[in-house]
Design a protein around this motif. Sequence first.
Motif, PDB file in Angstrom:
ATOM      1  N   GLY A  68      -4.101 -11.024   6.028  1.00 16.85           N
ATOM      2  CA  GLY A  68      -4.677 -10.309   6.739  1.00 16.85           C
ATOM      3  C   GLY A  68      -4.437  -9.217   7.535  1.00 16.85           C
ATOM      4  O   GLY A  68      -3.475  -8.260   6.197  1.00 16.85           O
ATOM      5  N   GLN A  69      -4.139  -8.693   9.016  1.00 16.64           N
ATOM      6  CA  GLN A  69      -3.702  -7.544   9.195  1.00 16.64           C
ATOM      7  C   GLN A  69      -2.414  -7.281   8.833  1.00 16.64           C
ATOM      8  O   GLN A  69      -0.923  -7.978   9.115  1.00 16.64           O
ATOM      9  N   ILE A  70      -1.213  -6.405   7.317  1.00 16.77           N
ATOM     10  CA  ILE A  70      -0.325  -6.419   7.767  1.00 16.77           C
ATOM     11  C   ILE A  70       0.483  -4.742   6.843  1.00 16.77           C
ATOM     12  O   ILE A  70      -0.900  -4.508   7.091  1.00 16.77           O
ATOM     13  N   TYR A  71       0.910  -4.638   7.802  1.00 18.21           N
ATOM     14  CA  TYR A  71       1.453  -3.292   7.626  1.00 18.21           C
ATOM     15  C   TYR A  71       2.359  -2.673   6.177  1.00 18.21           C
ATOM     16  O   TYR A  71       4.214  -2.703   7.015  1.00 18.21           O
ATOM     17  N   PRO A  72       2.475  -2.427   5.333  1.00 17.92           N
ATOM     18  CA  PRO A  72       3.389  -2.745   4.501  1.00 17.92           C
ATOM     19  C   PRO A  72       3.858  -0.983   4.057  1.00 17.92           C
ATOM     20  O   PRO A  72       3.392  -0.042   4.725  1.00 17.92           O
ATOM     21  N   ILE A  73       5.386  -0.798   4.169  1.00 16.86           N
ATOM     22  CA  ILE A  73       5.533   0.230   3.430  1.00 16.86           C
ATOM     23  C   ILE A  73       5.881   0.726   2.589  1.00 16.86           C
ATOM     24  O   ILE A  73       7.108  -0.409   1.893  1.00 16.86           O
ATOM     25  N   PHE A  74       5.914   1.238   1.540  1.00 16.62           N
ATOM     26  CA  PHE A  74       6.307   1.394  -0.067  1.00 16.62           C
ATOM     27  C   PHE A  74       7.156   2.362  -0.125  1.00 16.62           C
ATOM     28  O   PHE A  74       7.146   3.972   0.460  1.00 16.62           O
ATOM     29  N   PHE A  95       3.670  -9.242  18.019  1.00 15.40           N
ATOM     30  CA  PHE A  95       4.288  -8.018  17.499  1.00 15.40           C
ATOM     31  C   PHE A  95       3.481  -7.649  15.634  1.00 15.40           C
ATOM     32  O   PHE A  95       2.512  -9.126  15.830  1.00 15.40           O
ATOM     33  N   GLU A  96       3.111  -6.781  15.651  1.00 19.25           N
ATOM     34  CA  GLU A  96       2.000  -6.385  14.147  1.00 19.25           C
ATOM     35  C   GLU A  96       3.311  -6.166  13.332  1.00 19.25           C
ATOM     36  O   GLU A  96       4.411  -6.867  13.451  1.00 19.25           O
ATOM     37  N   MET A  97       3.205  -7.340  12.145  1.00 20.19           N
ATOM     38  CA  MET A  97       3.560  -7.511  11.010  1.00 20.19           C
ATOM     39  C   MET A  97       3.875  -6.193  10.090  1.00 20.19           C
ATOM     40  O   MET A  97       2.821  -6.027   9.360  1.00 20.19           O
ATOM     41  N   ALA A  98       4.969  -5.840   9.934  1.00 27.06           N
ATOM     42  CA  ALA A  98       5.285  -4.357   8.950  1.00 27.06           C
ATOM     43  C   ALA A  98       6.517  -5.174   7.039  1.00 27.06           C
ATOM     44  O   ALA A  98       6.807  -5.819   8.082  1.00 27.06           O
ATOM     45  N   ALA A  99       6.032  -4.895   6.430  1.00 28.31           N
ATOM     46  CA  ALA A  99       6.662  -5.511   5.502  1.00 28.31           C
ATOM     47  C   ALA A  99       6.935  -4.541   4.280  1.00 28.31           C
ATOM     48  O   ALA A  99       5.668  -3.321   4.130  1.00 28.31           O
ATOM     49  N   TRP A 100       7.950  -4.378   3.842  1.00 26.32           N
ATOM     50  CA  TRP A 100       8.353  -4.188   2.246  1.00 26.32           C
ATOM     51  C   TRP A 100       7.016  -3.841   1.296  1.00 26.32           C
ATOM     52  O   TRP A 100       6.033  -5.308   1.614  1.00 26.32           O
ATOM     53  N   GLY A 111      -7.553  -0.279   1.420  1.00 23.41           N
ATOM     54  CA  GLY A 111      -7.753  -0.817   3.529  1.00 23.41           C
ATOM     55  C   GLY A 111      -6.645  -1.113   3.766  1.00 23.41           C
ATOM     56  O   GLY A 111      -6.868  -1.187   4.815  1.00 23.41           O
ATOM     57  N   TYR A 112      -5.201  -0.983   2.839  1.00 23.89           N
ATOM     58  CA  TYR A 112      -4.064  -1.426   4.193  1.00 23.89           C
ATOM     59  C   TYR A 112      -3.593  -0.323   4.609  1.00 23.89           C
ATOM     60  O   TYR A 112      -3.850   0.851   4.105  1.00 23.89           O
ATOM     61  N   LYS A 113      -2.759  -0.456   5.831  1.00 25.87           N
ATOM     62  CA  LYS A 113      -2.641   0.387   6.318  1.00 25.87           C
ATOM     63  C   LYS A 113      -1.226   0.455   6.000  1.00 25.87           C
ATOM     64  O   LYS A 113      -0.220   0.664   6.729  1.00 25.87           O
TER      65      LYS A 113
END
Length: 921
Positions: free
Chosen positions: A660-666, A640-645, A686-688
């Motif tokens: 590293g590669q992390i996918y934040p939800i703001f 899995f890719e890691m999404a996080a708040w 640069g974060y997605k």
Amino acid sequence: MIKSTVKPISLAIGLVCAAVAPNAFAALSGSDIKLDWHVIDHGIGENIFLGSLTIHNNGIEPLTDSGWALYFNSVRPPASVLPASDANGERARAALALQNVSIDNADSAKSGDYFVLKPTAGFNAISPGESRKIEIIAQYWQMLKNDSPGGFHLVVGNQAPQAVLIDVHMDPNDPKQTTQTATDIKPVQTPQIRYLENQQQFEALAVKNRLVPQPLTVQTSDAHLNLLSHQVQIVSENDLLQEAQYLQAALKDLMPGQFAIHQQTTTASSNQIRLQLDPSLNVDSDSAPDNEGYMLIIDPFNGITITGKDAAGVFYGIQTLRQLIPKEVYAASVTATPYQHATLPATIIKDAPRFEYRGMMLDVARNFQSKETVLKLIDLLALYKINQFEMNVANDEGWRLEIPGIPELTEFGAKRGFDLNEHTMLHAFMGASNGFLSGDGIENKPANSTEANLGKIPNFQGFEVAQQNFLGQGWGYYTVDDFKEILQYAADRHINVILEYDFPAHARAAIKAMEYRYNKYKDSDLTEAQRYRLIDPLDTSKYYTPQFYTDNFINPALPSAFAFLDKIISETKAMYDAVPNAQVTRLHGGGDELPHLGPNEWWAQSPAVQQNPETAGKTDAQLFDFFFMKWKTIVNKHGFEMAAWGDVLSHNGTGNIDYGQIYPIFWNNVWGWGNEHQAYKFANQGYKVVLSHATNLYLDLAYNKHPDEIGYHWAGYTDTKKAFEYRPFNIYANADLDKLGNPIPWNPNWVDLNDTGKKNVVGIQAQLFAENQKSPEILDYMVFPKLLGAAERAWVQDMPALTPLNQDGISPIDAAWHTFTNTLGQYALPLLNYVKPVDIQNQITDVAGVNFRIPLAGAKIEQGKLFANTRFIGMQVEYSLDEGLTWLPYYQPVDIAPTDKAMVRTKNHAGKTSRADYVMP
């Protein structure tokens, strides 16, 4: 001022005192007691307000000065539970003492929203037929009725807890009750305010404006295609059989016919629907193929052709076709005489999405929703081209997914009830345990929502007092097979399911379940008992979370904690692998809402931290970094890719670690809190990022400021217009007024989104947290039609501009909103009255319609006439001059006599009505 005649509520820890003889209260039961809650005054001090609880004794035994206790939940905690160092706490306890009552935390852990009121020495008995008002100082503020205490249960002597029902009272016309603070200038919604807001006029809509989300380009002619249901055939390429079956089932829901599927070319005809792929399809003329793009051609002679760049594009073309079928066909589909034809406009539609990520999050941890409710919602998401569905299945108040090998997570963590020491289940939360069913230790509960609503059938068009009287499902979970079914159902609709396991905070259900597991094995197999333990029992660190928890962090020094995390992700991955079409994309690891350090400490007093060489000497912030890096490594290890708040990047931890590669939800852009710019800051770096800004995209926030609305309001009030007007690349343009109605000044620390940042915004996500989602009907009410505004912003490529104003002073975005109100009133919402979940595999009970929020009517009285309107053009306004005894349709201004008591409401196309409201002269 607190009156000495008022008695406060207090919470008891452990079992109530049984000093009274066992049979002294034998004739007293919960049904003998009735309660009323009143909000009195928000002007008594900072972050507190005054309310009152009136106890009515309708039984034959008195409530004496001992031997009974009244338990309840409240999102607005009594101030009496505040520490001795807090002046408000001392004041509240003193006020209760004058009334000879106490209120304390109910559970032994003193954690959460569970409280108990008890009499103290000197309490004057409440005799049969008498009532007693107890004034209570509570924390924060109460703007809505669903902020009231609820889930009351009475324990008398050593008897089992008995449910006690409450009624709730707030006067929307009393400023003391509805003004949050001295700076609160936001008015309560009235018919007059709505009348001024509803200035849009009827528009005859072009095909493009009948659809949600609006397509990129539409070409039409005056011709039409008359689709004859018994003659329709679907021609599909082999790779589109799933989409063909979906279309077939959707058409069968509406009209009689077989809608046979063929996989070979046949001669074109007007009753043929052809599905095909073109990997080079470019609908926006930018020389590049458009992922998820489609072209829909409706031709009077050659039938319908849907061409997709990929299978998802074909599927979205099908959803557009479904919305083009007239609402009359949908209405007839639920009758004994469905239409046998559908007249469609001749058109060519080319379309593709703005964002690759178009999401919705559903919290099922706090209040559980059945598998069937989830499947129905997923199908509705597909209708509006949402392609990501996040499920919050693990939080403080419940664990909702079976994990093979750790059965305690659901046999303990999926239950709530009367268990003060939490030996067999979590204690009660949010006024909801096992709904109206038995097993939670609370007896004599209402049998159904009507009984809980004090005898009135709930309409679920706003607050119903059943919400405070045990409505809600604190029990429940999805089995492995249930979740596989959800995965498959979503995959068939080109929706990815993203699970959220929120750690290290918000972990109370998991922690308590693993303590239950520890106690199960500790005497027979200590190694097994400790295998998945999540806390250091010797940790004396003190913290208090926004949800009032003192024990919901897992400990980063324990190898057993990471063994637990590895196990749940391993088993989760196995569920995905068992469903061939389910995409393994992201897993949301949480990371939010650790309370600010300084007044709080996270793990500073844990001996385990100092005993572990990997964690010894680390600060709390460094420990968070350590934990979340290991947590991310586990998630990534399993594919899995890691999404996080966004909290993980913005303020939790040291800020000096490269994940590293992390996918934040703001989520946190609450105006005035100082974090409004964080999403843009990290996108520029640069974060997605995914945007889920609370002020515009939180579906669980109340539609507006009125006591009878449902939801929270910590970030303000969010209606369909706010979702529609959301500007992903310029959220500051949405900053007009804060939640209290005050202008929002520009903050020089705000960061603009640069060109790189814009490319890194991968999409938006609407959020539905479940504190108030206590029934499927309430879920519908909160999601629809707000979600349609969010879907519009996620898909539509062109964002309406803010300027210039036209000759009437209307901006392009306002003009677009006026058109959208016509879209909803004339087309989208009439369809939702009758739409059925497309059920290829017969997985759902045959149901039709959505309990979307019907807008309250606007009205004013001027010069002896009643003027009225409604927000969504196409719905019918009705009025009454006799306080609701009779209702008449409103077509033009109505003469009003001075003695008339005018009321207005809105009726949808299926005949259901909004709440009614009085119109004051």
